[in-house]
Structures are given as C-alpha cells and as structure tokens.
Design a protein around this motif. Structure first.
Motif, PDB file in Angstrom:
ATOM      1  N   UNK A 145       0.822  -1.201   0.000  1.00 28.25           N
ATOM      2  CA  UNK A 145       0.000   0.000   0.000  1.00 28.25           C
ATOM      3  C   UNK A 145       0.860   1.256   0.000  1.00 28.25           C
ATOM      4  N   UNK A 146       1.989   1.193   0.695  1.00 27.84           N
ATOM      5  CA  UNK A 146       2.852   2.373   0.814  1.00 27.84           C
ATOM      6  C   UNK A 146       3.649   2.632  -0.462  1.00 27.84           C
TER       7      UNK A 146
ATOM      8  N   UNK B  34      -4.037 -11.864  -5.538  1.00 27.73           N
ATOM      9  CA  UNK B  34      -3.174 -10.701  -5.743  1.00 27.73           C
ATOM     10  C   UNK B  34      -3.676  -9.507  -4.926  1.00 27.73           C
ATOM     11  N   UNK B  35      -2.755  -8.800  -4.304  1.00 25.48           N
ATOM     12  CA  UNK B  35      -3.116  -7.559  -3.636  1.00 25.48           C
ATOM     13  C   UNK B  35      -3.300  -6.459  -4.694  1.00 25.48           C
ATOM     14  N   UNK B  36      -4.264  -5.578  -4.464  1.00 21.83           N
ATOM     15  CA  UNK B  36      -4.499  -4.436  -5.350  1.00 21.83           C
ATOM     16  C   UNK B  36      -4.663  -3.182  -4.496  1.00 21.83           C
ATOM     17  N   UNK B  37      -4.817  -2.050  -5.191  1.00 19.61           N
ATOM     18  CA  UNK B  37      -4.909  -0.785  -4.467  1.00 19.61           C
ATOM     19  C   UNK B  37      -6.117  -0.745  -3.541  1.00 19.61           C
ATOM     20  N   UNK B  38      -7.209  -1.385  -3.937  1.00 15.06           N
ATOM     21  CA  UNK B  38      -8.424  -1.347  -3.130  1.00 15.06           C
ATOM     22  C   UNK B  38      -8.595  -2.571  -2.226  1.00 15.06           C
TER      23      UNK B  38
ATOM     24  N   UNK C  74     -12.821  -8.616  -6.862  1.00 14.42           N
ATOM     25  CA  UNK C  74     -12.586  -9.516  -5.729  1.00 14.42           C
ATOM     26  C   UNK C  74     -13.762 -10.448  -5.494  1.00 14.42           C
ATOM     27  N   UNK C  75     -14.832 -10.278  -6.282  1.00 14.81           N
ATOM     28  CA  UNK C  75     -15.913 -11.266  -6.278  1.00 14.81           C
ATOM     29  C   UNK C  75     -15.478 -12.410  -7.180  1.00 14.81           C
ATOM     30  N   UNK C  76     -15.031 -13.503  -6.589  1.00 10.81           N
ATOM     31  CA  UNK C  76     -14.417 -14.578  -7.354  1.00 10.81           C
ATOM     32  C   UNK C  76     -15.392 -15.250  -8.308  1.00 10.81           C
TER      33      UNK C  76
END
Length: 505
Positions: free
Chosen positions: A346-347, A449-453, A488-490
């Motif tokens: 995030x940073x 995967x991590x994302x901005x949101x 993120x809704x798989x």
C-alpha cells in the motif's frame, strides 16, 4: 552374618521351648515367636531408613504390616498370660489381624507416583478401611454365635482368608515383574517373598488348627518373618539388577494393580451375603462405584495434563515462530509477515501475492503409507518450497498439508512463474503416491493478488487464495488458479492457468 545367626538361634529356641512346654500356645513359645517378628520389623524399618525418599513409603507400609502381626501376637500372648473372660482381647486380636490387610493392600495397589490425584489416594484408603471393617465383621460373625457351630462357616472364613492372602502375594509378584527401577524391584521382591510364604503358612496353619495345634505349629509363623528379615537386611540378588521389563509390561501391570481392591471388596461382599444380603449387595455396589470413581479421576487428571502439554507446546511454537515439524514459519508468523507485506504494498504500490498450496490426495497418502511417511512428505515439500523463494519472500505451514507463500512485489505473471517453479520442483522429488491418478505427489495452488483497493486485512487475501485453491482442486488438481485481479468477487471471472502457464478459457 550376625542377623542370620540371631534368626537361627531364635528359630531353634522357639522349637525347643515349644517342644519343652508341649504346647505351641504357651507363653514362652509365643514370646520366642514375637522375637522373630520383632527382628523382621527391625530389619524392614532399617531398610526404610536407608532408602531414598521416593521409596520410603512402601517400606513403611511393609513395616506397618509386620507391626500388625506383632500386635496380633502380643495380644495373643496377653490372652495366655492374663486370660480373656470377656473376649475383649480376642476381639482386639481380630482387629489387628484385619488391620494387617490395609498396609498390604496399599503397597501392592498404589502407583506411588507424585502426580496422582490426592482424591485417588483417599479413595484407596477408604476402600482399604472398608475391607478391614468387613473382615472384622465377617470373622467375628462367622466364628462366634450360631454360625460358629456350622463347620461350613469355618471353611468359608478359611477360603476368604486364603483368597485375600494369595491375591496380595500374586499382585506383589506382578508388581515385581513390572517394576522398571531396581529399588522398586527390590522392594517388591521383599514384599512378595513375605506375602507368598505368609499365605502358604496361613493356609497350612489354619487347617491344622481345626484339629488342634501341635507343639511345632507356632514355628510355621516364624518362616515368613525370618525370610523377610533376611531379604531386607542382605544384599539383593543379582538377577534383580539384570531384569528389565518393557515399558508396555510395566504400564499394563501398574494399571491392573488397583483391581485388587475391587476384587477383594466384591469377594467379601459375596461372602457377607451369608450374614446379610443387603450388606453384601451394598458392598458389591460400593466396589463398582469405587473403581468407576478412581478411573474417572485418573482420566480427568490425564486429560488436564494433556491439555496443559498441548497448550505449552502451542505457546512455545508461537513464541519461537516456527512449525515444529517442518521448521518453516507457523501460522502466527505468517499473519505478521503478510500484514507487513500488505502495508508495504500500500505504501509503495509494489503489491504482494499470496499462494495457497495444498498437497493433492494427501489424506489417501497418509492412510495408505502411514503418518510417518506423511510427515516425511510434508518436510520434503516444505524444504522445496523454501528453496524456490527470493530472499524477501516467505513460506509458512498454514495447517495440515496446506502451505502459504507470500511473494513481495509480484504481479500475476510473476506469481504464476513462481508457482510453476514450485510445482516443477515438487514433481522432480518424484515421491510415489499409489492412490493418486498422477502416481506421484503433486500440488494444487491458488493465487490471490493484492491491489490498491484490497482491504488491509491478511484474512481477506488468505480467503481469496483459498477459494482459488478450491477451484484448482475442483478443476482436476495438479494445477494453478489465479483470482481475478480486477474484481474480488471470485464468481465474476477467472484467469485460469495450468501448471505449464497456458491460459484456459
């Protein structure tokens, strides 16, 4: 040598005095018998004083058993010297004869371990006192009053006495065979020698007494006490040091030891039905209740100890931060590292990826080849996963056969490439798996995967990777599934990759 000479003189003196008086129940022969019993008591007490603290209590119990015999003999001597018009001394002698059973039962049925619940020791003491009370009541009722005129009553008393004496001797021999410590083997050797010879002598003496005691009969009572004095004061035989029972034998015999209490109570309860059916029935019920309570308290204590041990192990693992079996990070460390990776993503906008890895058909592998082989497989897989990571990446055991890899600064393509390396390395292990359709150990991998949101919650990425893993297993295993980066809704859509990196629509 001096003790052997003293005992020889006492035994010969007892025979000479009995022959001279012509009657075994005269005062001088009884005094000689008391001297032999006192020598045995002195020898056992000397061994008690020389023993370490842990083994002192059994020796003290054996000394108390001999003391009851000394008091029984002293009361009989007083009866001979003073007379017993009211029958009080006879009743007192019966009490001492019954009390002799209490320390004997304790020393053959107790486990003498420090962590045994005190309530169990209290139950054993109560039951031993119940047995002594029943013996007193049984003997006094059967040997006096109307029942005493019935010859069958006397034989019932004799059979009960024989059963108790030989049960104690047999249990002491079993404890000898199950003792893993030399000091305990020596104690049970002394106790079993005394109890066995005493049982044989009592059987002979009681039957001879029915037809009138000859002058030499009192010398029979000297035999177990003289033997006990010799065993207690002399060096143990060599075979006691050489004998070493297995742990299974020792534990089995120790667990059977308390049964002697219940058996004795049941036997006395059955015999008491001749006097009172209600008392006999209540005695049998008390025996069942006693054994049930004893087992319940011991099991409760063992469960508490197991829970405490598991909790201690868990706390230790948490403090160390390592999985005890594989040596990689554990679940607690994983949560910390994943949170740190997400915060850094995030940073810096260099987001992380989470790989949830599951060994295919592992339950079948465990069931067919055993848990030892299963543990070895887990260790090998953990080692391979660790070898495929970069310095900043981390791997942890998530639970059972599941592992989690956290990749720093990785997009979907980099995560899939890492997954390909891992699956290929595990395939090269070539661990045979007879119940797998691939005939070797394979893994399924779900990637999130991590994302901005992405919420700043490690559980979120773990759940997404777990759902992706579920899809990998649903679609045939030995493959990789990646959760959709944009949603993120798989259930909305999937980018699917097999382990060779080919997109599957």
């Amino acid at each position: 040598m001096r003790v052997v000479l003293l005992l020889a003189l006492l035994l010969l003196g007892h025979l000479a005095l009995a022959n001279w008086s012509g009657h075994t129940e005269d005062a001088w022969p009884q005094l000689a018998m008391l001297a032999v019993q006192a020598t045995a008591l002195w020898a056992v007490f000397t061994r008690y004083r020389r023993s370490p603290a842990l083994i002192r209590l059994p020796w003290l119990l054996l000394a108390l058993a001999v003391l009851m015999q000394v008091l029984w003999g002293s009361t009989n001597l007083l009866t001979t010297v003073l007379g017993d018009k009211g029958g009080y001394l006879y009743a007192l002698a019966t009490v001492f004869s019954s009390m002799y059973v209490i320390p004997c039962i304790f020393m053959v049925s107790r486990s003498f371990v420090r962590d045994e619940p005190r309530v169990v020791a209290a139950l054993d003491l109560v039951m031993a006192c119940v047995i002594a009370t029943l013996l007193y009541e049984f003997f006094t009722h059967m040997l006096s009053g109307p029942l005493a005129k019935d010859p069958s009553s006397i034989y019932v008393v004799l059979y009960n006495a024989d059963a108790i004496d030989f049960s104690l001797a047999i249990m002491a021999i079993l404890r000898l065979l199950g003792a893993r410590s030399f000091r305990w083997r020596f104690f049970y050797f002394a106790a079993s020698s005394y109890l066995l010879v005493n049982a044989i002598v009592a059987t002979i003496y009681n039957r001879v007494e029915m037809h009138g005691l000859p002058w030499w009969a009192g010398s029979l009572i000297d035999l177990p006490h003289a033997l006990l004095a010799l065993v207690a004061i002399r060096q143990p035989p060599r075979w006691l040091r050489a004998y070493h029972p297995s742990l299974a034998v020792s534990q089995t015999i120790a667990s059977l030891a308390p049964i002697i209490l219940s058996m004795t109570v049941v036997m006395l309860g059955f015999s008491m039905t001749r006097i009172s059916f209600v008392v006999g029935l209540l005695t049998g019920c008390a025996s069942v209740l006693f054994y049930g309570l004893r087992v319940a308290f011991i099991q409760a204590r063992q469960m508490d100890m197991l829970r405490a041990g598991d909790l201690s192990s868990l706390r230790l693992e948490q403090q160390v931060g390592r999985d005890a079996l594989t040596g990689i990070a554990n679940r607690v460390t994983l949560d910390t590292r994943l949170r740190e990776a997400m915060e850094e993503g995030q940073r810096t906008s260099h987001y992380c990826a989470v790989l949830m890895i599951d060994i295919d058909f592992f339950k079948q592998y465990n069931d067919s080849l055993g848990h030892i082989a299963g543990d070895a497989c887990l260790v090998k897989v953990a080692s391979v996963l660790s070898s495929q990571l970069r310095a900043r990446d981390s791997v942890a055991r998530y639970g059972g056969e599941e592992f989690v890899v956290v990749l720093m600064d990785a997009n979907a393509e980099a995560a899939v490439e890492a997954a390909k390396r891992m699956t290929g390395a595990i395939e090269r292990l070539n661990i045979p798996h007879p119940l797998s359709p691939y005939e070797r150990i394979t893994v399924s991998i779900g990637i999130a995967m991590q994302a901005a949101d992405t919420p700043m919650d490690p559980v979120f990425l773990l759940e997404e990777s777990d759902r992706a893993l579920y899809m990998a297993k649903k679609n045939g295993r030995d493959r990789v599934e990646v959760a959709d980066e944009s949603a993120h809704d798989l259930t909305a859509g999937w980018n699917k990759f097999d382990v060779r990196g080919n997109t599957i629509i």
